[in-house]
Scaffold this motif. Structure first.
Motif, PDB file in Angstrom:
ATOM      1  N   ARG A   7       0.818  -1.197   0.000  1.00 17.97           N
ATOM      2  CA  ARG A   7       0.000   0.000   0.000  1.00 17.97           C
ATOM      3  C   ARG A   7       0.856   1.252   0.000  1.00 17.97           C
ATOM      4  N   TYR A   8       0.383   2.205  -0.777  1.00 16.06           N
ATOM      5  CA  TYR A   8       1.059   3.492  -0.901  1.00 16.06           C
ATOM      6  C   TYR A   8       0.691   4.376   0.282  1.00 16.06           C
ATOM      7  N   SER A   9       1.559   5.295   0.597  1.00 15.10           N
ATOM      8  CA  SER A   9       1.462   6.069   1.829  1.00 15.10           C
ATOM      9  C   SER A   9       0.200   6.910   1.962  1.00 15.10           C
TER      10      SER A   9
ATOM     11  N   THR B 142      10.944  19.266  -8.437  1.00  8.71           N
ATOM     12  CA  THR B 142      12.068  18.334  -8.570  1.00  8.71           C
ATOM     13  C   THR B 142      12.989  18.791  -9.699  1.00  8.71           C
ATOM     14  N   SER B 143      12.363  19.123 -10.838  1.00 10.35           N
ATOM     15  CA  SER B 143      13.170  19.545 -12.000  1.00 10.35           C
ATOM     16  C   SER B 143      13.987  20.783 -11.666  1.00 10.35           C
ATOM     17  N   LYS B 144      13.368  21.692 -10.967  1.00  9.53           N
ATOM     18  CA  LYS B 144      14.065  22.934 -10.608  1.00  9.53           C
ATOM     19  C   LYS B 144      15.345  22.623  -9.821  1.00  9.53           C
TER      20      LYS B 144
ATOM     21  N   LEU C 116      16.480  14.258 -19.745  1.00  5.21           N
ATOM     22  CA  LEU C 116      15.200  13.588 -19.945  1.00  5.21           C
ATOM     23  C   LEU C 116      14.584  13.193 -18.614  1.00  5.21           C
ATOM     24  N   ASP C 117      13.325  13.560 -18.402  1.00  5.87           N
ATOM     25  CA  ASP C 117      12.581  13.023 -17.261  1.00  5.87           C
ATOM     26  C   ASP C 117      11.253  12.496 -17.761  1.00  5.87           C
ATOM     27  N   ASP C 118      10.618  11.640 -16.955  1.00  6.76           N
ATOM     28  CA  ASP C 118       9.386  10.982 -17.417  1.00  6.76           C
ATOM     29  C   ASP C 118       8.193  11.921 -17.370  1.00  6.76           C
ATOM     30  N   SER C 119       8.126  12.772 -16.337  1.00  3.92           N
ATOM     31  CA  SER C 119       6.963  13.653 -16.205  1.00  3.92           C
ATOM     32  C   SER C 119       7.344  14.856 -15.358  1.00  3.92           C
ATOM     33  N   LEU C 120       6.566  15.915 -15.520  1.00  6.17           N
ATOM     34  CA  LEU C 120       6.790  17.111 -14.717  1.00  6.17           C
ATOM     35  C   LEU C 120       5.454  17.430 -14.066  1.00  6.17           C
ATOM     36  N   VAL C 121       5.415  17.424 -12.759  1.00  4.60           N
ATOM     37  CA  VAL C 121       4.138  17.543 -12.058  1.00  4.60           C
ATOM     38  C   VAL C 121       4.042  18.915 -11.395  1.00  4.60           C
TER      39      VAL C 121
ATOM     40  N   GLY D 197      -6.488   6.556  -8.889  1.00  5.84           N
ATOM     41  CA  GLY D 197      -5.490   5.775  -8.166  1.00  5.84           C
ATOM     42  C   GLY D 197      -4.059   6.260  -8.230  1.00  5.84           C
ATOM     43  N   VAL D 198      -3.770   7.285  -9.029  1.00  6.81           N
ATOM     44  CA  VAL D 198      -2.403   7.820  -9.004  1.00  6.81           C
ATOM     45  C   VAL D 198      -2.399   9.064  -8.132  1.00  6.81           C
ATOM     46  N   ASP D 199      -1.364   9.199  -7.345  1.00  5.09           N
ATOM     47  CA  ASP D 199      -1.263  10.349  -6.455  1.00  5.09           C
ATOM     48  C   ASP D 199      -0.794  11.565  -7.238  1.00  5.09           C
ATOM     49  N   THR D 200      -1.740  12.413  -7.616  1.00  4.30           N
ATOM     50  CA  THR D 200      -1.350  13.694  -8.213  1.00  4.30           C
ATOM     51  C   THR D 200      -1.922  14.795  -7.335  1.00  4.30           C
TER      52      THR D 200
ATOM     53  N   VAL E 209       3.981   5.790 -18.285  1.00  7.73           N
ATOM     54  CA  VAL E 209       4.859   6.965 -18.171  1.00  7.73           C
ATOM     55  C   VAL E 209       5.781   6.823 -16.961  1.00  7.73           C
ATOM     56  N   TYR E 210       5.221   6.449 -15.820  1.00  6.25           N
ATOM     57  CA  TYR E 210       6.003   6.508 -14.593  1.00  6.25           C
ATOM     58  C   TYR E 210       5.818   5.315 -13.654  1.00  6.25           C
ATOM     59  N   PHE E 211       4.562   4.908 -13.479  1.00  6.74           N
ATOM     60  CA  PHE E 211       4.316   4.105 -12.292  1.00  6.74           C
ATOM     61  C   PHE E 211       4.858   2.683 -12.343  1.00  6.74           C
TER      62      PHE E 211
ATOM     63  N   GLY F  59       5.701  15.957  -2.000  1.00  3.90           N
ATOM     64  CA  GLY F  59       6.682  16.230  -3.046  1.00  3.90           C
ATOM     65  C   GLY F  59       6.871  14.973  -3.857  1.00  3.90           C
ATOM     66  N   LEU F  60       7.039  15.145  -5.105  1.00  2.00           N
ATOM     67  CA  LEU F  60       7.144  13.956  -5.941  1.00  2.00           C
ATOM     68  C   LEU F  60       8.594  13.741  -6.335  1.00  2.00           C
TER      69      LEU F  60
ATOM     70  N   ASP G 256      15.849   7.033 -11.830  1.00  4.58           N
ATOM     71  CA  ASP G 256      15.896   6.012 -12.851  1.00  4.58           C
ATOM     72  C   ASP G 256      14.776   6.220 -13.876  1.00  4.58           C
ATOM     73  N   SER G 257      13.815   7.059 -13.516  1.00  2.00           N
ATOM     74  CA  SER G 257      12.583   7.085 -14.307  1.00  2.00           C
ATOM     75  C   SER G 257      12.791   7.640 -15.708  1.00  2.00           C
ATOM     76  N   GLY G 258      13.863   8.422 -15.939  1.00  2.00           N
ATOM     77  CA  GLY G 258      14.070   8.996 -17.266  1.00  2.00           C
ATOM     78  C   GLY G 258      15.005   8.175 -18.149  1.00  2.00           C
TER      79      GLY G 258
ATOM     80  N   VAL H 155      -2.631   5.597 -18.731  1.00  3.71           N
ATOM     81  CA  VAL H 155      -1.421   5.803 -19.514  1.00  3.71           C
ATOM     82  C   VAL H 155      -0.226   6.123 -18.605  1.00  3.71           C
ATOM     83  N   PHE H 156      -0.530   6.626 -17.414  1.00  5.20           N
ATOM     84  CA  PHE H 156       0.545   7.011 -16.490  1.00  5.20           C
ATOM     85  C   PHE H 156       1.296   5.792 -15.925  1.00  5.20           C
ATOM     86  N   GLU H 157       0.650   4.618 -15.980  1.00  2.00           N
ATOM     87  CA  GLU H 157       1.380   3.393 -15.605  1.00  2.00           C
ATOM     88  C   GLU H 157       2.605   3.269 -16.511  1.00  2.00           C
TER      89      GLU H 157
HETATM   90  P1  AMP Z   1       7.682  17.426  -9.647  1.00  2.00           P
HETATM   91  O1  AMP Z   1       7.562  17.997 -11.031  1.00  2.00           O
HETATM   92  O2  AMP Z   1       8.615  18.116  -8.761  1.00  2.00           O
HETATM   93  O3  AMP Z   1       6.332  17.324  -9.009  1.00  2.00           O
HETATM   94  O4  AMP Z   1       8.241  15.950  -9.785  1.00  2.00           O
HETATM   95  C1  AMP Z   1       7.988  15.162 -10.882  1.00  2.00           C
HETATM   96  C2  AMP Z   1       8.745  13.863 -10.735  1.00  2.00           C
HETATM   97  O5  AMP Z   1       8.110  13.014  -9.775  1.00  2.00           O
HETATM   98  C3  AMP Z   1       8.736  13.108 -12.038  1.00  2.00           C
HETATM   99  O6  AMP Z   1      10.018  13.167 -12.542  1.00  2.00           O
HETATM  100  C4  AMP Z   1       8.373  11.686 -11.705  1.00  2.00           C
HETATM  101  O7  AMP Z   1       9.525  10.877 -11.767  1.00  2.00           O
HETATM  102  C5  AMP Z   1       7.852  11.721 -10.312  1.00  2.00           C
HETATM  103  N1  AMP Z   1       6.393  11.507 -10.280  1.00  2.00           N
HETATM  104  C6  AMP Z   1       5.483  11.845 -11.183  1.00  2.00           C
HETATM  105  N2  AMP Z   1       4.239  11.504 -10.796  1.00  2.00           N
HETATM  106  C7  AMP Z   1       4.351  10.932  -9.620  1.00  2.00           C
HETATM  107  C8  AMP Z   1       3.421  10.352  -8.695  1.00  2.00           C
HETATM  108  N3  AMP Z   1       2.127  10.291  -8.919  1.00  2.00           N
HETATM  109  N4  AMP Z   1       3.912   9.876  -7.563  1.00  2.00           N
HETATM  110  C9  AMP Z   1       5.196   9.952  -7.325  1.00  2.00           C
HETATM  111  N5  AMP Z   1       6.121  10.448  -8.129  1.00  2.00           N
HETATM  112  C10 AMP Z   1       5.725  10.940  -9.272  1.00  2.00           C
END
Ligand code: AMP
Length: 479
Positions: A84-86, A373-375, A364-369, A405-408, A257-259, A478-479, A302-304, A253-255
């Protein structure tokens, strides 16, 4: 499984099931170990021995919750398990799964991945009819729907109960005589079926969220549990029925991309290959726009990594490990407190001057939420001497929260929902920022073949949200 009420919203879990194996508890344990990335807060296993169930659950990683003595006590030749996720702010142990209960038709244990979007209204109705709920989670609704049904046949109860539910549920269920797996009619979350043979020649089954679990336990992938399918195995063999109204498929689709783990096959496609294609398509996008002046391609590990390999191959520029990851800490997003997260990026990722000094790099990163993190990563790359930093995201801008079901975070915290691409570029401190288009991502997952839910990228939710979108998504990690 999601917590109710909706103050907190932390989801993604993993489920497993084992049938007819002499070491069912150990196969379940190893399978949980393989899908540990899907949830690190709690782990649990329920086994079946002569019609009786044995249960062990605890907070933490599977390796912290179980030891040899516990696995020995979990006797039986069938099992289900859950990671289970936190979830912060709730009694975490009360929400640990599998949930188990003694119903009229015997002991029933349930492990759930996904969010049931109409759990709130269904729960209210059940309460008004006298049901008493113990926890704050949506999974309990399934047990109550089963308990209230007049049939003594558990599958009949599930057929009727699950038909009332909307949203995402991939389930493994253990009764006093059967292992059951079920998946919502839209197939949001993955769930796969495999075959296993034990050392004594017994032929059995394994069910898991991801195929990487099969690789670890030596099971052979058979197929997905189909959307809208209840599959079960008992002493009379394998069975399957469909339930609920037929719906268009909406796999997450996010499975891809990242999960999910890159070594899994999810929704019939290799996650690794999908991520590499996403990187390749992003490089092609860049080439069309004339963005080819750089020296190196580096992943955010590792995600990218797979996307960076694809980008490097398509652009013809070298792939380098410009950032080294410390593997002895978990995914940063697991950490519940802001202070811990801030340290997290620095502890986890160390850009290498030897690779980066004086170079123009594509990262390269998988996603920017939220962009935080990118900063931080870009600042670290610059500090290591890079001359230019071009950020490439192997997915479209994340503009809408997930309710399946994805934590955004909620919309206001999704940077792409509130800022333009130029503003985001400035915020993260990159020389340029480009995302993969949604068409590009759907091409990478071969989206034309089956339906994907891309609501996080296009805001088109494939179910009613039952007012969930009107409630805050809660304490954003924080992701
Ligand atoms: P940020 O843009 O700072 O929110 O962080 C985005 C990074 O968090 C991405 O590079 C992903 O690797 C990771 N990420 C994206 N979505 C999730 C999620 N639902 N749960 C945990 N980590 C995630």
């Amino acid at each position: 499984m999601k917590n109710l009420p909706q103050k907190q919203w932390k989801d993604e879990c993993g489920v497993v099931g084992v049938w007819n194996h002499k070491d069912a508890s150990r196969i379940a344990y190893l399978s949980l170990y393989a899908i540990q990335h899907r949830g690190q807060e709690s782990a649990g296993i329920v086994t079946l021995e002569d019609g009786q169930q044995h249960v062990h659950k605890g907070l933490g990683l599977a390796s912290e919750v179980f030891d040899d003595a516990i696995l020995d006590r979990l006797k039986g030749q069938a099992a289900i398990g859950h990671v289970r996720y936190s979830t912060t702010g709730f009694n975490q142990m009360a929400n640990a799964q599998p949930l188990h209960s003694n119903l009229l038709n015997g002991p029933v244990a349930v492990a759930h991945n996904g969010n049931i979007v109409n759990a709130g209204p269904v729960k209210e109705r059940l309460k008004s009819e006298g049901s008493i709920f113990q926890g704050t989670n949506d999974t309990e609704v399934i047990l109550h729907l089963v308990a209230k049904h007049p049939s003594s046949d558990l599958v009949e109860c599930l057929k009727s109960g699950l038909s009332e539910l909307e949203g995402a549920f991939s389930l493994t269920i253990l009764s006093h005589k059967a292992l059951i797996a079920a998946r919502d009619p839209q197939g949001f979350r993955p769930l796969v079926l495999g075959k296993i043979t034990d050392g004594e020649g017994r032929n059995g089954f394994v069910v898991a969220s991801e195929t990487c679990a099969f690789d670890l336990v030596g099971a052979k992938y058979v197929r997905e549990i189909e959307p809208g399918e209840i599959w079960w195995v008992d002493e009379t063999g394998e069975h399957s029925v469909k339930f609920g109204a037929r719906r268009a498929r909406s796999s997450c689709v996010f499975e891809h991309v990242y999960f999910a783990r890159p070594d899994s096959v999810v929704f019939g496609e290799s996650v690794y290959e999908v991520r590499k294609s996403a990187g390749r398509l992003l490089a092609e996008q860049d080439r069309k726009e004339g963005l080819t002046d750089f020296d190196l391609v580096i992943p955010v590990p590792d995600s990218g990594v797979p996307a960076a390999l694809g980008y490097s191959a398509a652009s013809g520029k070298p792939f380098e490990l410009g950032i080294i990851r410390n593997h002895y800490i978990g995914r940063t997003f697991i950490q519940p407190h802001q202070a811990v997260r801030d340290v997290g990026v620095k502890i986890k990722l160390n850009p290498q001057t030897a690779v980066l000094k004086g170079k123009r790099v594509v990262v390269l990163d998988d996603s920017l939420v939220r962009g935080t993190t990118s900063k931080k990563i870009i600042a670290l790359i610059r500090a290591a001497g890079a001359k230019e930093v071009h950020l490439r995201i192997a997915a479209p801008p994340t503009v809408s929260p997930c309710y399946y079901g994805v934590d955004t975070p909620e919309k206001s915290q999704l940077i792409a929902a509130v800022q333009t691409q130029d503003e985001i570029n400035k915020f993260v401190g990159a020389d340029s920022l480009r995302y993969l288009s949604l068409d590009g991502l759907l091409a990478a997952v071969k989206g034309e073949k089956g339906g994907y839910c891309a609501a996080c990228f296009d805001g088109r939710y494939p179910t009613s949200l039952f007012g969930l979108d009107l409630m805050p998504k809660g304490n954003v990690r924080g992701l």
